[in-house]
Every structure is written in C-alpha cells, then in structure tokens.
Write an enzyme that holds these catalytic residues in place. Structure first.
Site, PDB file in Angstrom:
ATOM      1  N   ASP A 114      36.251  28.316  41.630  1.00  0.00           N
ATOM      2  CA  ASP A 114      37.348  28.915  40.991  1.00  0.00           C
ATOM      3  C   ASP A 114      37.807  30.092  41.775  1.00  0.00           C
ATOM      4  OD1 ASP A 114      37.599  26.787  39.183  1.00  0.00           O
ATOM      5  OD2 ASP A 114      36.295  27.905  37.652  1.00  0.00           O
TER       6      ASP A 114
ATOM      7  N   ASP B 272      32.920  30.669  38.732  1.00  0.00           N
ATOM      8  CA  ASP B 272      33.066  29.603  38.316  1.00  0.00           C
ATOM      9  C   ASP B 272      33.262  29.823  36.740  1.00  0.00           C
ATOM     10  OD1 ASP B 272      33.872  27.016  39.226  1.00  0.00           O
ATOM     11  OD2 ASP B 272      32.633  25.895  37.783  1.00  0.00           O
TER      12      ASP B 272
END
Length: 115
Positions: free
Chosen positions: A8, A21
């Site tokens: 992410d 993440d």
C-alpha cells in the site's frame, strides 16, 4: 492457496525504508480488541507474515538495484501493518510492526528465484 496483494505504501523516514500495509480486518468494537495478541492472531490466520516477507524481498531487491552499496540492515526499517479500525491517536493499538531478519530475506529471495 493463492496470495494476492500489493504494497500500500513504500516510504523513507529518517533514512530508512518502510513498507506500510492497511488492514481492514474486523477484530471487535473497541480499540482494545486491536491489541498485539489479537493482531498476532489475525496475522497468523491470514498468512500476513508470509505476505510481508515477500514484500520485504521485493523491497530489498528494488533498493539493491537502485542504491549503490545498499545494506538491508542499515537501510530497511521494517513493515508496518495498520489495522485501521483499531488505530487511535496517542495509542499503539492497531499497529503491528515487524522487521524480517536479513538472512531470512536472502534465503526467501533465493527460493523465489529458483536458486
């Protein structure tokens, strides 16, 4: 099984690189439900340890190809899994931190490359 996912956020802070993440897992109604023990259980149940090890291999390979004299031990800060339902200002609930050992990352990298 099949693992899917993507990093992410990959960022540098105070001279070290980190993987972040976001996790939306529901562990309960309160911030206390996102304790280290409950997050550890969610990490185990969902194979997130394998996921962050693979992410760390990818980050290490990327950085080694782009930074002369890259040193994992000096430059990699680790992984941060934020269980967003449990994150609270001024608290460490909802934050799972890990830094895989360099030897593990190197061995996994060799396995994934077929060596």
């Amino acid at each position: 099984g099949i693992m899917t996912g993507k990093i992410d956020l990959f960022f540098r802070y105070n001279g070290k690189y980190y993987i972040l993440d976001w996790k939306s897992n529901y562990l309960g109604e309160t911030a206390e439900d996102y304790s280290k023990e409950n997050m550890q259980e969610a990490m185990n149940e969902n194979n997130y340890h394998l996921q962050y090890h693979i992410y760390s291999v990818a980050a290490n390979k990327y950085l080694a190809n782009r930074i002369p004299d890259w040193d994992y031990d000096q430059g990699f800060g680790g992984v941060i899994y934020l269980f967003v339902r449990g994150v609270r200002n001024g608290s460490d609930t909802g934050m799972y931190l890990a830094r895989p050992d360099k030897d593990h990352i190197e061995k996994l990298s060799q396995l994934l490359s077929g060596k």
